[in-house]
Design an enzyme around this catalytic site. Structure first.
Site, PDB file in Angstrom:
ATOM      1  N   ARG A  57       0.872  -1.179   0.000  1.00  0.00           N
ATOM      2  CA  ARG A  57       0.000   0.000   0.000  1.00  0.00           C
ATOM      3  C   ARG A  57       0.902   1.221   0.000  1.00  0.00           C
ATOM      4  O   ARG A  57       2.124   1.089   0.024  1.00  0.00           O
ATOM      5  CB  ARG A  57      -1.024  -0.016   1.147  1.00  0.00           C
ATOM      6  CG  ARG A  57      -0.701  -0.761   2.381  1.00  0.00           C
ATOM      7  CD  ARG A  57       0.430  -0.194   3.179  1.00  0.00           C
ATOM      8  NE  ARG A  57       0.236   1.221   3.436  1.00  0.00           N
ATOM      9  CZ  ARG A  57       1.170   2.079   3.705  1.00  0.00           C
ATOM     10  NH1 ARG A  57       2.444   1.692   3.766  1.00  0.00           N
ATOM     11  NH2 ARG A  57       0.916   3.351   3.919  1.00  0.00           N
ATOM     12  N   GLY A  58       0.295   2.407  -0.032  1.00  0.00           N
ATOM     13  CA  GLY A  58       1.094   3.611  -0.208  1.00  0.00           C
ATOM     14  C   GLY A  58       1.171   3.902  -1.699  1.00  0.00           C
ATOM     15  O   GLY A  58       1.462   2.997  -2.499  1.00  0.00           O
ATOM     16  N   ALA A  59       0.906   5.160  -2.061  1.00  0.00           N
ATOM     17  CA  ALA A  59       0.739   5.496  -3.476  1.00  0.00           C
ATOM     18  C   ALA A  59       1.907   5.042  -4.365  1.00  0.00           C
ATOM     19  O   ALA A  59       1.690   4.356  -5.380  1.00  0.00           O
ATOM     20  CB  ALA A  59       0.482   6.999  -3.605  1.00  0.00           C
ATOM     21  N   ARG A  94      -7.588  -0.155  -6.570  1.00  0.00           N
ATOM     22  CA  ARG A  94      -7.793   0.917  -5.581  1.00  0.00           C
ATOM     23  C   ARG A  94      -7.939   2.230  -6.349  1.00  0.00           C
ATOM     24  O   ARG A  94      -7.154   2.510  -7.247  1.00  0.00           O
ATOM     25  CB  ARG A  94      -6.624   0.999  -4.587  1.00  0.00           C
ATOM     26  CG  ARG A  94      -6.535  -0.232  -3.684  1.00  0.00           C
ATOM     27  CD  ARG A  94      -5.603  -0.005  -2.513  1.00  0.00           C
ATOM     28  NE  ARG A  94      -6.163   0.941  -1.558  1.00  0.00           N
ATOM     29  CZ  ARG A  94      -5.459   1.459  -0.544  1.00  0.00           C
ATOM     30  NH1 ARG A  94      -4.192   1.139  -0.380  1.00  0.00           N
ATOM     31  NH2 ARG A  94      -6.020   2.301   0.289  1.00  0.00           N
ATOM     32  N   GLN A 207      -2.088   2.278  10.023  1.00  0.00           N
ATOM     33  CA  GLN A 207      -0.790   2.310   9.326  1.00  0.00           C
ATOM     34  C   GLN A 207       0.271   3.029  10.152  1.00  0.00           C
ATOM     35  O   GLN A 207       1.459   2.748  10.023  1.00  0.00           O
ATOM     36  CB  GLN A 207      -0.931   3.010   7.960  1.00  0.00           C
ATOM     37  CG  GLN A 207      -1.675   2.225   6.912  1.00  0.00           C
ATOM     38  CD  GLN A 207      -3.135   2.584   6.873  1.00  0.00           C
ATOM     39  OE1 GLN A 207      -3.732   2.961   7.880  1.00  0.00           O
ATOM     40  NE2 GLN A 207      -3.745   2.475   5.700  1.00  0.00           N
ATOM     41  N   ASP A 248      -1.777  10.944  -1.708  1.00  0.00           N
ATOM     42  CA  ASP A 248      -2.060   9.911  -2.705  1.00  0.00           C
ATOM     43  C   ASP A 248      -2.399  10.496  -4.059  1.00  0.00           C
ATOM     44  O   ASP A 248      -2.291   9.828  -5.092  1.00  0.00           O
ATOM     45  CB  ASP A 248      -3.218   9.025  -2.244  1.00  0.00           C
ATOM     46  CG  ASP A 248      -2.732   8.040  -1.201  1.00  0.00           C
ATOM     47  OD1 ASP A 248      -2.553   8.460  -0.040  1.00  0.00           O
ATOM     48  OD2 ASP A 248      -2.481   6.877  -1.561  1.00  0.00           O
ATOM     49  N   ASN A 258      -5.090  12.650   1.019  1.00  0.00           N
ATOM     50  CA  ASN A 258      -4.263  11.686   1.775  1.00  0.00           C
ATOM     51  C   ASN A 258      -5.174  10.927   2.742  1.00  0.00           C
ATOM     52  O   ASN A 258      -6.391  11.153   2.802  1.00  0.00           O
ATOM     53  CB  ASN A 258      -3.138  12.437   2.510  1.00  0.00           C
ATOM     54  CG  ASN A 258      -2.079  11.499   3.048  1.00  0.00           C
ATOM     55  OD1 ASN A 258      -1.571  10.646   2.317  1.00  0.00           O
ATOM     56  ND2 ASN A 258      -1.734  11.626   4.312  1.00  0.00           N
ATOM     57  N   LYS A 259      -4.576  10.054   3.497  1.00  0.00           N
ATOM     58  CA  LYS A 259      -5.299   9.191   4.429  1.00  0.00           C
ATOM     59  C   LYS A 259      -6.299   9.972   5.282  1.00  0.00           C
ATOM     60  O   LYS A 259      -5.997  11.071   5.751  1.00  0.00           O
ATOM     61  CB  LYS A 259      -4.261   8.482   5.310  1.00  0.00           C
ATOM     62  CG  LYS A 259      -4.806   7.502   6.333  1.00  0.00           C
ATOM     63  CD  LYS A 259      -5.691   6.437   5.729  1.00  0.00           C
ATOM     64  CE  LYS A 259      -5.027   5.693   4.597  1.00  0.00           C
ATOM     65  NZ  LYS A 259      -5.969   4.881   3.793  1.00  0.00           N
TER      66      LYS A 259
HETATM   67  O1  MRU Z   1      -4.399   3.303   2.325  1.00  0.00           O
HETATM   68  P1  MRU Z   1      -2.904   3.438   2.208  1.00  0.00           P
HETATM   69  O2  MRU Z   1      -2.162   2.797   3.337  1.00  0.00           O
HETATM   70  O3  MRU Z   1      -2.412   2.984   0.856  1.00  0.00           O
HETATM   71  O4  MRU Z   1      -2.665   4.988   2.309  1.00  0.00           O
HETATM   72  C1  MRU Z   1      -1.361   5.507   2.200  1.00  0.00           C
HETATM   73  C2  MRU Z   1      -1.291   6.966   2.445  1.00  0.00           C
HETATM   74  O5  MRU Z   1      -2.293   7.623   2.681  1.00  0.00           O
HETATM   75  C3  MRU Z   1       0.050   7.614   2.310  1.00  0.00           C
HETATM   76  O6  MRU Z   1       0.141   8.724   3.154  1.00  0.00           O
HETATM   77  C4  MRU Z   1       0.207   8.059   0.845  1.00  0.00           C
HETATM   78  O7  MRU Z   1       0.145   6.961  -0.002  1.00  0.00           O
HETATM   79  C5  MRU Z   1       1.433   8.800   0.576  1.00  0.00           C
HETATM   80  S1  MRU Z   1       2.830   7.813   0.960  1.00  0.00           S
HETATM   81  C6  MRU Z   1       4.082   7.896   0.064  1.00  0.00           C
END
Ligand code: MRU
Length: 369
Positions: A57-59, A94, A207, A248, A258-259
């Site tokens: 996960r993470g963009a 996603r 996370q 993201d 973002n999250k």
């Molecule tokens: O749902 P996730 O865990 O994929 O969300 C990730 C985030 O929100 C990060 O902050 C985002 O991807 C930027 S990280 C390089």
């Protein structure tokens, strides 16, 4: 980054066994922080599942995994239909991180006009490049963010510790290596600034508590996990020198998605005069998105809200239910922080205002070129 003295990236080509050179290995992030386990992806469905179920996960890492997913698909079938089908399957995993669509567009452009017998090798080569580019980009973000940290540390008179608040996981686990928001933290720590990180737990998937705390701990960065609602209080008490998060998807006007919960932290930072930085790689900018309003917000399984997973006294992990059987739950995974609440964007190309001009100047209006 290091895990118990061993250097790791989050995704790599298998080096041993039957699948050496073509199977893809990842760290299963659903098992962290209690179990460190790697998993092999052997086909398109494995890659799609890894993204959908958040083993990765993470963009940026979602984008890198999608690139390898296309390579795995090309190994099985090099036809145009297979290429389109692979991209369609991966794109549907996603919705919010724009790096996913970016990486798939890169793979399409790289493969579409090639003879079929060259496609599989070309797909692997481009996937490897995308990973290496991500590492270089994150290192650049780290260097540019470090200059900001040094300025704030100097302005603080180099007294006590530099308190940084972050949300979710925007560390090396969210990218191929280094991370975005955490890259300057690692560099500041390594360079001798006494950084201390307030880690938002980041409900519902935690996370922060599970991943950010784990990776900071492995690198020896002092940190404290806090509940998501504690940030405002800490800012009122002068316990936060700066906030830094990832994104993201960044709209062309500098709005950042973002999250879930990032927006509330930005509001609290604004009210308390605490700088709120957002770290991002170029591929996170969605130039077609004029502002954050139309960014698709992922809604995930409500069970992620009503249940929580953790380690039991006997060492095994298990989910437990938090809410009454009859209560509904909703699981919005991301929110949009308007550009006006963002002090600056930290990119691999430098630091800029969160605005149309800020981004366009830095990227030379050439859209990531
Ligand atoms: O749902 P996730 O865990 O994929 O969300 C990730 C985030 O929100 C990060 O902050 C985002 O991807 C930027 S990280 C390089």
């Amino acid at each position: 980054m290091m895990v118990d003295g061993v250097p790791y990236r989050t995704i790599w080509l298998a080096q041993e066994g039957e699948g050496a050179g073509w199977q893809v290995e990842i760290i299963d992030q659903t098992r962290l922080p209690h179990i460190f386990e790697t998993v092999r992806l052997t086909n398109l469905d494995d890659a799609a599942h890894a993204i959908r179920a958040m083993l990765v996960r993470g963009a940026p890492l979602i984008g890198a995994t999608a690139a390898y997913g296309v390579a795995l698909a090309m190994r099985a079938d090099t036809s145009d239909d297979a290429l389109d089908q692979a991209c369609e399957t991966l794109l549907a995993t996603r919705p919010t991180a724009v790096n996913l669509g970016w990486a798939l567009a890169e793979m399409q452009a790289h493969l579409r006009n090639r003879p079929r017998d060259q496609r599989a090798a070309a797909a692997y080569a481009r996937a490897v490049e995308i990973c290496d580019e991500d590492v270089a980009i994150c290192e650049g973000i780290g260097r540019n963010g470090l200059a900001l940290f040094e300025d704030i540390w100097t302005a603080k008179g180099q007294q006590g510790r530099l308190n940084v608040l972050t949300h979710c996981n925007a560390g090396w686990l969210a990218t191929v290596d280094w991370g975005t928001a955490l890259a300057p933290i690692y560099m500041a720590h390594d360079g001798g600034i006494p950084v201390h990180v307030w880690v938002d737990e980041t409900r519902p998937r935690n996370q922060g508590a599970a991943l950010t705390a784990w990776e900071l701990g492995k690198h020896g960065v002092p940190h404290t996990v806090i509940v998501d609602n504690a940030g405002g209080h800490l800012m009122q008490k002068g316990e936060v020198d700066l906030c830094i998060t990832g994104t993201d998807r960044t709209a062309a006007n500098g709005d950042v998605c973002n999250k879930i919960g990032t927006y509330l932290k930005a509001l609290a930072a604004h009210d308390n005069g605490v700088p709120f930085y957002v770290a991002l790689p170029g591929p996170t900018i969605d130039w077609e998105m004029p502002d954050g309003n139309a960014i698709p917000i992922e809604e995930r399984d409500p069970a992620e809200v009503s249940c929580i997973e953790g380690r039991l006294a006997d060492g095994t992990t298990a989910p437990v239910q938090l809410t009454p059987d009859a209560s509904a739950a909703a699981n919005y995974a991301f929110d949009v922080t308007p550009a006006r609440l963002v002090t600056a964007l930290v990119t691999e190309r430098g630091v800029c205002a969160a605005s149309t001009d800020g981004l366009a100047n830095l990227y030379n209006k050439e859209k990531n070129a």
